[in-house]
Design a protein around this motif. Structure first.
Motif, PDB file in Angstrom:
ATOM      1  N   ALA A  68      -1.674  -0.281   9.134  1.00  0.00           N
ATOM      2  CA  ALA A  68      -2.218  -0.039   7.756  1.00  0.00           C
ATOM      3  C   ALA A  68      -2.132   1.342   7.420  1.00  0.00           C
ATOM      4  O   ALA A  68      -3.041   1.441   6.285  1.00  0.00           O
ATOM      5  CB  ALA A  68      -3.902   0.357   8.865  1.00  0.00           C
ATOM      6  N   THR A 121      -1.065  -0.966  15.242  1.00  0.00           N
ATOM      7  CA  THR A 121      -2.198  -0.721  13.877  1.00  0.00           C
ATOM      8  C   THR A 121      -2.549  -0.291  12.773  1.00  0.00           C
ATOM      9  O   THR A 121      -2.269  -0.734  11.496  1.00  0.00           O
ATOM     10  CB  THR A 121      -3.491  -1.880  14.441  1.00  0.00           C
ATOM     11  OG1 THR A 121      -2.980  -2.625  15.286  1.00  0.00           O
ATOM     12  CG2 THR A 121      -4.710  -1.947  14.227  1.00  0.00           C
ATOM     13  N   ARG A 122      -1.828   0.978  13.160  1.00  0.00           N
ATOM     14  CA  ARG A 122      -2.440   2.055  12.697  1.00  0.00           C
ATOM     15  C   ARG A 122      -1.094   2.460  11.037  1.00  0.00           C
ATOM     16  O   ARG A 122      -1.775   2.624  10.331  1.00  0.00           O
ATOM     17  CB  ARG A 122      -2.733   3.741  13.556  1.00  0.00           C
ATOM     18  CG  ARG A 122      -4.268   2.955  13.332  1.00  0.00           C
ATOM     19  CD  ARG A 122      -3.867   4.301  15.102  1.00  0.00           C
ATOM     20  NE  ARG A 122      -3.761   6.035  14.276  1.00  0.00           N
ATOM     21  CZ  ARG A 122      -3.561   6.602  14.507  1.00  0.00           C
ATOM     22  NH1 ARG A 122      -3.352   6.912  16.550  1.00  0.00           N
ATOM     23  NH2 ARG A 122      -3.518   8.098  13.882  1.00  0.00           N
ATOM     24  N   GLU A 147      -0.694   4.937   8.274  1.00  0.00           N
ATOM     25  CA  GLU A 147      -0.809   5.715   8.558  1.00  0.00           C
ATOM     26  C   GLU A 147       0.567   5.924   8.502  1.00  0.00           C
ATOM     27  O   GLU A 147       1.632   5.900   9.492  1.00  0.00           O
ATOM     28  CB  GLU A 147      -1.641   5.700   9.893  1.00  0.00           C
ATOM     29  CG  GLU A 147      -3.480   5.768   9.104  1.00  0.00           C
ATOM     30  CD  GLU A 147      -4.070   6.516  10.216  1.00  0.00           C
ATOM     31  OE1 GLU A 147      -3.744   6.712  11.480  1.00  0.00           O
ATOM     32  OE2 GLU A 147      -5.131   4.654  10.651  1.00  0.00           O
TER      33      GLU A 147
END
Length: 115
Positions: free
Chosen positions: A11, A7-8, A13
């Motif tokens: 996004a 998820t990170r 990252e």
């Protein structure tokens, strides 16, 4: 844990973490620190280590075949087990470092604008 990392990375990252397991030995040993950055899936090649979802499970495994014409890659562990094919949209990131050592050939594949 890999779902949260995915998820990170999705996004934008870069994420450092310590995956567990032995399916990627000797490339990655259990609890070694890896860095995963967002990826441009169309640039992937056989042998890249990617953070990817295949059939509902998230893995940090190898690209074992590419089919860019159909926007998909085949994913396998480092012991010969094939996880299956998945679309480019489910490839979240590429492993750019293991224990602080850069993986050759990865930087040109990192998505532009990733943090």
């Amino acid at each position: 844990m890999l779902d949260a990392v995915a998820t990170r990375v999705a996004a934008g990252e870069r994420v450092r973490f310590r995956p567990t397991g032995t399916s990627m030995v000797p490339l990655i040993r259990s609890r070694q620190q890896v860095t995963v950055a967002p990826v441009e899936p169309a640039k992937l090649e056989t042998g890249d280590i990617v953070l990817v979802r295949v059939a509902g499970t998230t893995y940090l495994h190898l690209v074992s075949a590419v089919d860019h014409a159909n926007a998909r890659v085949q994913i396998s562990n480092n012991r010969g087990r094939v996880n299956g094919w998945t679309g480019h949209a489910r490839v979240f990131g590429i492993c750019v470092e293991i224990e602080g050592v850069a993986r050759a050939g990865t930087m040109g594949k990192v998505a532009e604008g990733s943090a």
